[in-house]
Design an enzyme around this catalytic site. Sequence first.
Site, PDB file in Angstrom:
ATOM      1  CB  SER A   1      -0.909   0.027   1.229  1.00 54.15           C
ATOM      2  OG  SER A   1      -1.511   1.302   1.331  1.00 54.15           O
TER       3      SER A   1
ATOM      4  CG  HIS B   1      -3.766  -1.434  -1.688  1.00 50.94           C
ATOM      5  ND1 HIS B   1      -4.842  -2.240  -1.993  1.00 50.94           N
ATOM      6  CD2 HIS B   1      -4.192  -0.629  -0.670  1.00 50.94           C
ATOM      7  CE1 HIS B   1      -5.865  -1.945  -1.201  1.00 50.94           C
ATOM      8  NE2 HIS B   1      -5.496  -0.968  -0.391  1.00 50.94           N
TER       9      HIS B   1
ATOM     10  CG  ASP C   1      -5.177   2.516   0.659  1.00 51.99           C
ATOM     11  OD1 ASP C   1      -6.111   1.696   0.639  1.00 51.99           O
ATOM     12  OD2 ASP C   1      -4.019   2.220   1.037  1.00 51.99           O
TER      13      ASP C   1
ATOM     14  CG  MET D   1      -8.616   7.092   1.901  1.00 54.95           C
ATOM     15  SD  MET D   1      -7.961   7.121   3.580  1.00 54.95           S
ATOM     16  CE  MET D   1      -6.915   5.665   3.565  1.00 54.95           C
TER      17      MET D   1
ATOM     18  CG  HIS E   1      -9.173  -0.004  -0.689  1.00 54.86           C
ATOM     19  ND1 HIS E   1      -8.626  -0.126   0.574  1.00 54.86           N
ATOM     20  CD2 HIS E   1     -10.517  -0.082  -0.516  1.00 54.86           C
ATOM     21  CE1 HIS E   1      -9.597  -0.264   1.469  1.00 54.86           C
ATOM     22  NE2 HIS E   1     -10.748  -0.236   0.833  1.00 54.86           N
TER      23      HIS E   1
ATOM     24  CG  MET F   1     -11.431   3.089   1.694  1.00 55.59           C
ATOM     25  SD  MET F   1      -9.917   3.116   2.666  1.00 55.59           S
ATOM     26  CE  MET F   1      -8.720   3.210   1.340  1.00 55.59           C
TER      27      MET F   1
ATOM     28  CG  MET G   1     -11.809  -3.034   4.690  1.00 57.99           C
ATOM     29  SD  MET G   1     -10.225  -2.572   3.936  1.00 57.99           S
ATOM     30  CE  MET G   1      -9.432  -1.633   5.243  1.00 57.99           C
TER      31      MET G   1
ATOM     32  CG  ASP H   1      -6.189  -2.842   3.036  1.00 61.02           C
ATOM     33  OD1 ASP H   1      -5.149  -2.557   3.649  1.00 61.02           O
ATOM     34  OD2 ASP H   1      -6.818  -2.027   2.329  1.00 61.02           O
TER      35      ASP H   1
HETATM   36  C1  DX5 Z   1      -6.462   1.598   5.374  1.00 62.44           C
HETATM   37  C2  DX5 Z   1      -5.984   1.250   3.998  1.00 62.44           C
HETATM   38  C3  DX5 Z   1      -4.847   0.317   3.972  1.00 62.44           C
HETATM   39  C4  DX5 Z   1      -3.598   0.798   4.676  1.00 62.44           C
HETATM   40  C5  DX5 Z   1      -2.988  -0.408   5.315  1.00 62.44           C
HETATM   41  O1  DX5 Z   1      -7.716   2.159   5.291  1.00 62.44           O
HETATM   42  O2  DX5 Z   1      -7.031   0.652   3.255  1.00 62.44           O
HETATM   43  O3  DX5 Z   1      -4.544  -0.080   2.640  1.00 62.44           O
HETATM   44  O4  DX5 Z   1      -2.647   1.391   3.841  1.00 62.44           O
HETATM   45  O5  DX5 Z   1      -1.907  -0.006   6.055  1.00 62.44           O
HETATM   46  P1  DX5 Z   1      -1.154  -0.995   7.050  1.00 62.44           P
HETATM   47  O6  DX5 Z   1      -0.662  -2.145   6.230  1.00 62.44           O
HETATM   48  O7  DX5 Z   1      -0.055  -0.157   7.596  1.00 62.44           O
HETATM   49  O8  DX5 Z   1      -2.158  -1.414   8.085  1.00 62.44           O
HETATM   50 ZN    ZN Z   2      -6.467  -0.194   1.310  1.00 59.56          ZN
END
Ligand code: DX5
Ligand code: ZN
Length: 223
Positions: free
Chosen positions: A6, A29, A31, A33, A62, A64, A133, A171
Amino acid sequence: MQISPSLLSADFARLADEAARVPDADWLHVDVMDAHFVPNLTVGLPVVESLHAATSIPLDCHLMIADPDRWAPGYAEAGAGSVTFHAEAAHDPVRLARTLRSLGARAGLALKPATPITPYADMLADLDMVLVMTVEPGFGGQRFLDTMLPKIAETRALVQRSGCDVWVQVDGGINEDTIGLCAEAGANVFVAGSAVFGADDPDRMVRVLRDMATAASPLTTDS
Ligand code: DX5
Ligand code: ZN
């Protein structure tokens, strides 16, 4: 067994360089948001487009975000290899998954910790991946919720019963201590942010995590 580092834990000012530090990764990956669906704000479509042009590693987006029905297809059009939207945010998840596939992307459905998989069992044929998750979405570096292990196993069992080739991704809080538990429960795609980009040698950590998953998984023949 696939590892998807990620970029949330990478240096956002140098994303292409950070991608180049994990050449053995199966996916990158990303993210996305929106500060509505989750209380954090990261990157959007322009960054995904630029990153796609800057790396040959396929992008695992991903989302969100609120209203993925409207926004998710743009990520498939931008070249993401996989686009995962949240079940809690989608208005018509079956239609959206079909749209993503028609645009050439793999379609993923993400479940927050409190969201069960059972209501979505009937749509597995329209999915390429379910993301279970293992933390509340929004931030990296959180502690793994081991209460999600039964949901990983339940998801894998439903996938097997469906006869469809659906990947099970985890994740949140995935590291050397937790990846084996998830693999044992039936996950086969592992997102890791802080564990990979916080390591001295991120690419070595990708290989270490993949080997640990392979050793623990009931899905691999050599375990
Ligand atoms: C959190 C993200 C993850 C995050 C995971 O909402 O979806 O992808 O980057 O980070 P770690 O591996 O540090 O928990
Ligand atoms: Zn993620």
